[in-house]
Design a protein around this motif. Structure first.
Motif, mmCIF file in Angstrom:
data_model
loop_
_atom_site.group_PDB
_atom_site.id
_atom_site.type_symbol
_atom_site.label_atom_id
_atom_site.label_comp_id
_atom_site.label_asym_id
_atom_site.label_seq_id
_atom_site.Cartn_x
_atom_site.Cartn_y
_atom_site.Cartn_z
ATOM 1 N N GLY A 88 22.225 29.755 -38.966
ATOM 2 C CA GLY A 88 22.472 31.294 -39.492
ATOM 3 C C GLY A 88 22.280 32.231 -38.324
ATOM 4 O O GLY A 88 22.959 33.010 -38.120
ATOM 5 N N MET A 89 21.498 31.903 -37.385
ATOM 6 C CA MET A 89 21.347 32.642 -36.293
ATOM 7 C C MET A 89 22.343 32.468 -35.413
ATOM 8 O O MET A 89 23.074 33.645 -34.825
ATOM 9 N N ARG A 90 22.873 31.289 -35.186
ATOM 10 C CA ARG A 90 24.087 31.168 -34.304
ATOM 11 C C ARG A 90 25.333 32.019 -35.120
ATOM 12 O O ARG A 90 25.942 32.633 -34.167
ATOM 13 N N GLY A 91 25.414 31.999 -36.411
ATOM 14 C CA GLY A 91 26.526 32.881 -37.035
ATOM 15 C C GLY A 91 26.280 34.125 -36.780
ATOM 16 O O GLY A 91 27.427 35.308 -36.416
ATOM 17 N N SER A 92 25.022 34.684 -36.902
ATOM 18 C CA SER A 92 24.635 36.154 -36.716
ATOM 19 C C SER A 92 25.011 36.442 -35.084
ATOM 20 O O SER A 92 25.654 37.438 -34.855
ATOM 21 N N LEU A 93 24.548 35.556 -34.024
ATOM 22 C CA LEU A 93 24.888 35.899 -32.764
ATOM 23 C C LEU A 93 26.311 35.873 -32.358
ATOM 24 O O LEU A 93 26.924 36.426 -31.248
ATOM 25 N N LYS A 94 27.046 35.012 -32.879
ATOM 26 C CA LYS A 94 28.736 35.157 -32.922
ATOM 27 C C LYS A 94 29.402 36.231 -33.226
ATOM 28 O O LYS A 94 30.316 36.597 -32.731
ATOM 29 N N THR A 95 28.479 37.220 -34.059
ATOM 30 C CA THR A 95 29.161 38.420 -34.582
ATOM 31 C C THR A 95 28.602 39.599 -33.842
ATOM 32 O O THR A 95 28.888 40.702 -34.237
ATOM 33 N N THR A 96 27.450 39.346 -33.131
ATOM 34 C CA THR A 96 26.591 40.457 -32.757
ATOM 35 C C THR A 96 27.367 40.666 -30.967
ATOM 36 O O THR A 96 27.296 39.701 -30.223
ATOM 37 N N LYS A 97 27.798 41.851 -30.779
ATOM 38 C CA LYS A 97 28.266 42.139 -29.546
ATOM 39 C C LYS A 97 27.511 42.504 -28.490
ATOM 40 O O LYS A 97 26.339 42.755 -28.819
ATOM 41 N N ILE A 98 27.592 42.118 -27.279
ATOM 42 C CA ILE A 98 26.768 42.323 -26.151
ATOM 43 C C ILE A 98 26.371 43.805 -25.871
ATOM 44 O O ILE A 98 25.570 44.096 -25.424
ATOM 45 N N ASP A 99 27.637 44.437 -25.881
ATOM 46 C CA ASP A 99 27.476 45.885 -25.935
ATOM 47 C C ASP A 99 28.527 46.417 -26.447
ATOM 48 O O ASP A 99 29.418 45.943 -27.393
ATOM 49 N N ALA A 100 28.796 47.877 -26.398
ATOM 50 C CA ALA A 100 29.643 48.598 -27.038
ATOM 51 C C ALA A 100 31.186 48.751 -26.606
ATOM 52 O O ALA A 100 32.085 48.540 -27.181
ATOM 53 N N GLY A 101 31.465 48.329 -25.437
ATOM 54 C CA GLY A 101 32.691 48.228 -24.647
ATOM 55 C C GLY A 101 33.375 46.927 -24.283
ATOM 56 O O GLY A 101 34.358 47.025 -24.141
ATOM 57 N N SER A 102 32.482 45.922 -24.020
ATOM 58 C CA SER A 102 33.159 44.782 -23.489
ATOM 59 C C SER A 102 33.918 43.869 -24.395
ATOM 60 O O SER A 102 34.767 42.993 -23.987
ATOM 61 N N GLY A 103 33.516 43.853 -25.603
ATOM 62 C CA GLY A 103 34.048 43.215 -26.673
ATOM 63 C C GLY A 103 33.696 41.682 -26.658
ATOM 64 O O GLY A 103 34.108 40.609 -27.456
ATOM 65 N N GLN A 104 32.542 41.453 -25.945
ATOM 66 C CA GLN A 104 31.961 40.177 -25.844
ATOM 67 C C GLN A 104 31.035 39.861 -26.744
ATOM 68 O O GLN A 104 30.178 41.066 -27.137
ATOM 69 N N PHE A 105 30.569 38.737 -27.311
ATOM 70 C CA PHE A 105 29.729 38.435 -28.333
ATOM 71 C C PHE A 105 28.695 37.615 -27.611
ATOM 72 O O PHE A 105 28.504 37.198 -26.684
ATOM 73 N N VAL A 106 27.111 37.813 -28.181
ATOM 74 C CA VAL A 106 26.146 37.271 -27.395
ATOM 75 C C VAL A 106 26.260 35.865 -27.501
ATOM 76 O O VAL A 106 26.215 35.010 -26.418
#
Length: 193
Positions: A88-106
Motif C-alpha cells: 500500500g505504501m509503495r502504491g502511495s509513493l508511486k503517486t506522490t510527486k517529489i516536487d511541484a515541477g519535476s514530474g518525478q514520483f518518490v
C-alpha cells in the motif's frame, strides 16, 4: 494416505516445499517485527536504538530523506542499504510527486532516492490503527542464524485410524542487529488515496 497411494508426483517433496515456504514467510515476519518474547526472535522494528523518524501522517520525499539522514548522522550509511515497506505504501509513493515541477514520483523504477526499494506483505500496516511501516537500513548489519536447517518428522501412526499422516516441521532461527543505528523506521505512515 490416499494422495500418497494415488500420486504420480513426489508428494513428500511437494509437502516439504509447502512447509518450507510457510516457514520462510514466518521467518521474514519475525525478522521484521518479532517481539523477542518466548521463542519468537526479536525483529528489527523492536530492537532497541533503532532510529524512529516521525512522519506525522503521509510520507513524502522529505521523509524519505529524513530516514537516510538519521542513518548518516549515526555514521552508519554504508553497506547494502535498502528500503522495505508495504504494498500500500509503495502504491502511495508511486503517486506522490517529489516536487511541484519535476514530474518525478518518490517511488521510481523500484527505487527510493536511488536506493533499492521493496514492498512486502510482511511489513506491518496496522501499527496503532492503519499506520504503515517504512524501513530503511544497512541489511549487512542484520545477522540471521539458522541451526540444523529444517527438520521434518513424518508420523504415520498418530492419525492412522483417520487414514492420515502427520508431518511436523521444526526449524530454529534467531536474529541480531549488530549496529541498531544502521536502521531507521517510520511507524506512523499513512497511505494516501
Amino acid at each position: 494416505k490416499q494422495i500418497l497411494s494415488q500420486s504420480t508426483i513426489s508428494v513428500d517433496r511437494f509437502v516439504a516445499s509447502d512447509l518450507e515456504k510457510a516457514i520462510r514467510i514466518a521467518v521474514d515476519l519475525a525478522m521484521l517485527i518479532g517481539s523477542g518474547v518466548g521463542s519468537e526472535p526479536l525483529g528489527i522494528f523492536n530492537t532497541p536504538n533503532i532510529q524512529n523518524v516521525v512522519s506525522g501522517g503521509t510520507v513524502d520525499f522529505k521523509k524519505i530523506v529524513a530516514l537516510e539522514t538519521a542513518i548518516a548522522e549515526a555514521n552508519a550509511d554504508m553497506g547494502t542499504m535498502h528500503y522495505l515497506t508495504t504494498a500500500g505504501m509503495r502504491g502511495s509513493l508511486k503517486t506522490t510527486k517529489i516536487d511541484a515541477g519535476s514530474g518525478q514520483f518518490v517511488w521510481n523504477n523500484g527505487e527510493l532516492n536511488g536506493y533499492k526499494a521493496h514492498a512486502t506483505n510482511q511489513m506491518p500496516k496496522n501499527l496503532g490503527g492503519s499506520n504503515h511501516g517504512v524501513l530503511f537500513g544497512d541489511f549487512s548489519q542484520l545477522i540471521a542464524g539458522n541451526w540444523a536447517g529444517m527438520d521434518l518428522v513424518v508420523n504415520p501412526f498418530t492419525y492412522a485410524k483417520q487414514a492420515m499422516v502427520e508431518v511436523v516441521a521444526n526449524t530454529w532461527w534467531d536474529f541480531a542487529v549488530r549496529y541498531p543505528e544502521a536502521f531507521a523506521v517510520i511507524t506512523d505512515a499513512q497511505v494516501t488515496a
